[in-house]
Structures are given as structure tokens and as C-alpha cells.
Design an enzyme around this catalytic site. Structure first.
Site, mmCIF file in Angstrom:
data_model
loop_
_atom_site.group_PDB
_atom_site.id
_atom_site.type_symbol
_atom_site.label_atom_id
_atom_site.label_comp_id
_atom_site.label_asym_id
_atom_site.label_seq_id
_atom_site.Cartn_x
_atom_site.Cartn_y
_atom_site.Cartn_z
ATOM 1 C CE LYS A 114 -71.937 8.419 -11.175
ATOM 2 N NZ LYS A 114 -70.536 8.241 -10.838
ATOM 3 C CE LYS A 206 -74.743 12.941 -5.175
ATOM 4 N NZ LYS A 206 -74.175 11.635 -5.212
ATOM 5 C CE LYS A 209 -65.878 14.934 -8.314
ATOM 6 N NZ LYS A 209 -65.272 13.608 -8.344
HETATM 7 P P1 TYM Z 1 -67.181 10.347 -5.321
HETATM 8 O O1 TYM Z 1 -65.924 10.554 -6.077
HETATM 9 O O2 TYM Z 1 -68.468 10.596 -5.999
HETATM 10 O O3 TYM Z 1 -67.171 11.240 -4.012
HETATM 11 C C1 TYM Z 1 -66.047 11.262 -3.133
HETATM 12 C C2 TYM Z 1 -66.539 11.420 -1.692
HETATM 13 O O4 TYM Z 1 -67.295 12.631 -1.552
HETATM 14 C C3 TYM Z 1 -68.563 12.358 -0.960
HETATM 15 N N1 TYM Z 1 -69.563 13.275 -1.530
HETATM 16 C C4 TYM Z 1 -70.380 14.032 -0.792
HETATM 17 N N2 TYM Z 1 -70.520 14.164 0.538
HETATM 18 C C5 TYM Z 1 -71.446 15.053 0.987
HETATM 19 N N3 TYM Z 1 -72.229 15.793 0.142
HETATM 20 C C6 TYM Z 1 -72.132 15.688 -1.196
HETATM 21 N N4 TYM Z 1 -72.885 16.423 -2.008
HETATM 22 C C7 TYM Z 1 -71.167 14.771 -1.721
HETATM 23 N N5 TYM Z 1 -70.797 14.411 -2.990
HETATM 24 C C8 TYM Z 1 -69.812 13.493 -2.854
HETATM 25 C C9 TYM Z 1 -68.855 10.912 -1.355
HETATM 26 O O5 TYM Z 1 -69.782 10.325 -0.474
HETATM 27 C C10 TYM Z 1 -67.481 10.285 -1.258
HETATM 28 O O6 TYM Z 1 -67.187 9.928 0.077
HETATM 29 N N6 TYM Z 1 -67.718 5.358 -5.291
HETATM 30 C C11 TYM Z 1 -67.010 6.473 -4.699
HETATM 31 C C12 TYM Z 1 -65.511 6.378 -4.833
HETATM 32 C C13 TYM Z 1 -64.907 5.123 -4.306
HETATM 33 C C14 TYM Z 1 -64.745 4.775 -2.936
HETATM 34 C C15 TYM Z 1 -64.080 3.523 -2.940
HETATM 35 C C16 TYM Z 1 -65.078 5.417 -1.742
HETATM 36 C C17 TYM Z 1 -64.389 4.116 -5.044
HETATM 37 N N7 TYM Z 1 -63.881 3.170 -4.244
HETATM 38 C C18 TYM Z 1 -63.777 2.889 -1.747
HETATM 39 C C19 TYM Z 1 -64.763 4.755 -0.551
HETATM 40 C C20 TYM Z 1 -64.123 3.519 -0.560
HETATM 41 C C21 TYM Z 1 -67.444 7.759 -5.391
HETATM 42 O O7 TYM Z 1 -67.862 7.759 -6.508
HETATM 43 O O8 TYM Z 1 -67.197 8.885 -4.660
#
Ligand code: TYM
Length: 343
Positions: A114, A206, A209
């Protein structure tokens, strides 16, 4: 004393949710509601580690909440709220900033991706992000965290933080009556055939967004025409589909589409290949487009209905935050006692 089983997970309100978020995480969140005590959060404080347009951020928080509810999260069963309403997330994150080591954060691949080349100009928040994530989880002393594969490293750091805290304050924790440590060793739950959904334009990247091409992802807000068009235009190779999973090796685009089909139809990859193996990609893509539309169109319609009633969505977040605060305050009181802060 064993830890009570509790689930925590969250998504960032930065732009549209996509099929990767849905299949990698949300589908499992919905299932776990029947077996666990669940807390699901819209992690808005994580979103501002990179600049967000304030008006767009407010809409995105409501949109992600609507997507949660449309996908099947039940705010009566689970706690659904946005992170910034519960100030203890920031409070515990500060304590964890003081527990985690610079060396641990330096190894985080997501920060490197990032921040890119201009690391000096990345926010301090982006760097400390994994400590806030550990705080999100451990504030509820959650034992299980359902996520996609890309979050694995952050969950390892969460365990490291829990372990160091438990060791650093062992006498105080034992004196307070927590014989097995204060924080649990949280287990990641990374399951299903779509834990890493790839871009529809490039099977080595992957689905995300932030991809410049909207054709790389299926958004949960896409209408039926857009979904069908994106599936039909998805990159593939010229070979027909194999009849067994082994034949997908080295064919990342084909593997991705078959994994998506398997996840959406709740069947195994083997079963999907037994049906489509040997056939042309065009036949399979038509079936996948129909399936994706059938699964996502009702979700899309529900999201629109919910967003037309922002009062309802805001009410869900308010109620969820009140319930989250009760657990969060109790944890923070213990943390203050353990660390030696007066409360
Ligand atoms: P974020 O917002 O990027 O993504 C949310 C969830 O979606 C999953 N994900 C995917 N799974 C499969 N294939 C993909 N291409 C894909 N893109 C995203 C992510 O693995 C995630 O489960 N850091 C985290 C948010 C967060 C969080 C937490 C998660 C903050 N605090 C505590 C769990 C527990 C994030 O940026 O997810």
C-alpha cells in the site's frame, strides 16, 4: 478457564464491496452466526489510514452495512456496528502500539504494497494498522476470525501481540484470575473454495477494490447486465476445461472461475469439473454468468432497498455499537488494571 468462543471480523468502507469480499469472508460470516456469538464491524478507522473523501466515506459506511445485512447478517443475532463509534478500539490500539515491536510491523507485506515506493510519505496510521486490527479482535477476546487469505499475516501479528501481552503482564493477569492468559490465541478461519478470488483480467492478481479496471471485479452493486458482461469478458486460456482439479494447475484464470462457480453453487471443485470438464469455456461462462446473476441480483436488490432507508441502517449501527461498547468497556477496564493505568 477456557475462552468463550466468539467471532470478530470486519471490512473497510473504501469503495464497493466485490465478489472476493463476499465469497472470501461474508459467506462464512453469515454461516458462523448459527454456531457462534458474532461481532461484525465496518472498520471505518482503518479506511482513513489513506485519505478518503469525507462525504464518500459516510456513504460507504452505510453501503457496507447494507451489504452485510443484504448478505444475511442478522443484527438481532450478531452485533453489527461501525468501529469509530466504540472508542475503546483506539484506546486498546494504543496499548498494542506499545506492545508490538517495530521489527514485526516492518515485515507486514500489506504495508509495503500500500505504501509503494513513497514510504516516507505513508501515514503513521497505515504503518500501525495491524495494531488497530489486533485491537479490533482482542477487544472482544475473539477466538475465531473469518477472513480471506490476504489477512493471514495480520492475524499472525494479532497472536504475537496477544502472546507478548500475556507474557509481559503474566503476574498481574494471574492475580486478576485469568489462569490461561488474558487474550486468546485467535484462530483464523480461512475456508471454502474462494479464499483468494483473483482478478477477472489477470489470474495472478487478487480481485481488489483498487484495480484500475472495473472489469477486473464483480461489485456487489453491479446489475445483472454488468455481471453477465464481466463474466463473459473474463480472461481465459484456449484449452477446454479439465475433468479433474489437477488439470487446473498452471491455469490460474480457469482455476479462479471454477473456484467462483464452486463457491457460488456451494459445490466442490471436483463436482463442478465433473459437470463442465471437456466442454468449451463459452458454455461454462454462460452457466457462471447465470449463476452469479441469480445469486447476486437479490443481494443487490436488498442493498438498494436498505439504502433507501438510511434511518434503519443508522439504527442498526447505533444499537450494535451500544452492545459492542458493553464488551469493549469490560475488556478495557481489565487492560487498564493489568497494565497499571488508573481508571
Ligand atoms: P478488506 O476490507 O480488504 O477485506 C474484507 C474481507 O474480504 C476479504 N477479501 C478477499 N477474500 C478473497 N478474495 C479476495 N480477492 C479478497 N479481497 C478481500 C479479506 O480477506 C477480508 O476478510 N484488514 C482488513 C479489515 C479488518 C479486519 C479487522 C478483518 C480490520 N480489522 C479485524 C478481520 C478482523 C481488511 O483490510 O479487509
Amino acid at each position: 478457564m477456557a475462552f468463550a468462543q466468539r467471532v470478530f471480523s470486519g471490512m473497510q468502507p473504501t469503495g464497493n464491496l466485490h465478489l472476493g469480499n463476499y465469497l472470501g469472508a461474508l459467506v462464512n460470516w453469515v454461516k458462523m452466526q448459527d454456531t457462534h456469538d458474532c461481532v461484525y464491524c465496518v472498520v471505518d478507522m482503518h479506511a482513513i489510514t489513506m485519505w478518503q473523501d469525507p462525504a464518500a466515506l459516510k456513504s460507504a459506511i452505510r453501503e457496507v452495512t447494507a451489504a452485510y445485512l443484504a448478505a444475511g447478517l442478522d443484527p438481532k443475532k450478531s452485533i453489527v456496528f461501525n468501529q469509530s463509534k466504540v472508542a475503546e478500539h483506539a484506546e486498546l490500539a494504543w496499548v498494542f502500539n506499545c506492545v508490538a515491536r517495530l521489527g514485526w510491523l516492518n515485515r507486514m507485506t500489506q504495508f509495503k504494497e500500500k505504501a509503494g515506493k513513497d514510504r516516507e510519505n505513508a501515514s503513521v496510521g497505515l504503518y500501525a494498522y495491524p495494531c488497530l486490527m489486533a485491537a479490533d479482535i482482542l477487544l472482544y477476546r475473539a477466538t475465531h476470525v473469518p477472513v480471506g487469505e490476504d489477512q493471514k499475516q495480520h492475524l499472525e501479528l494479532t497472536r504475537d501481540v496477544a502472546q507478548k501481552f500475556n507474557n509481559d503482564f503474566r503476574p498481574q493477569i494471574e492475580a486478576a484470575g485469568f489462569a490461561d492468559g488474558f487474550f486468546p490465541m485467535t484462530e483464523p478461519v480461512i475456508q471454502g473454495p474462494a479464499t483468494r478470488v483473483m482478478s477477472l483480467r489477470d489470474g495472478s492478481k487478487k480481485m481488489s477494490k483498487s484495480d484500475a479496471s472495473d472489469y477486473a471485479r464483480i461489485n456487489l452493486t453491479d446489475d445483472a447486465d454488468a455481471i453477465a458482461q464481466k463474466v463473459r469478458k473474463a480472461k481465459t486460456d484456449p484449452e477446454p476445461l479439465p475433468s479433474e482439479p489437477k488439470g487446473l494447475e498452471g491455469r490460474s484464470e480457469a482455476e479462479n472461475l471454477v473456484g467462483i462457480y464452486a463457491a457460488l453453487s456451494e459445490r466442490s471443485v471436483e463436482a463442478v469439473l465433473a459437470e463442465f470438464g471437456g466442454g468449451q469455456f463459452s458454455t461454462f461462462k454462460n452457466a457462471l454468468a447465470d449463476l452469479a446473476v441469480a445469486k447476486l441480483a437479490p443481494l443487490n436488490a436488498d442493498m438498494r432497498r436498505l439504502l433507501a432507508d438510511p434511518g434503519f441502517v443508522d439504527g442498526v449501527l447505533k444499537d450494535g455499537a451500544e452492545r459492542a461498547r458493553v464488551i469493549a468497556a469490560e475488556t478495557m477496564n481489565h487492560v487498564k488494571d493489568i497494565v497499571g493505568l488508573l481508571r
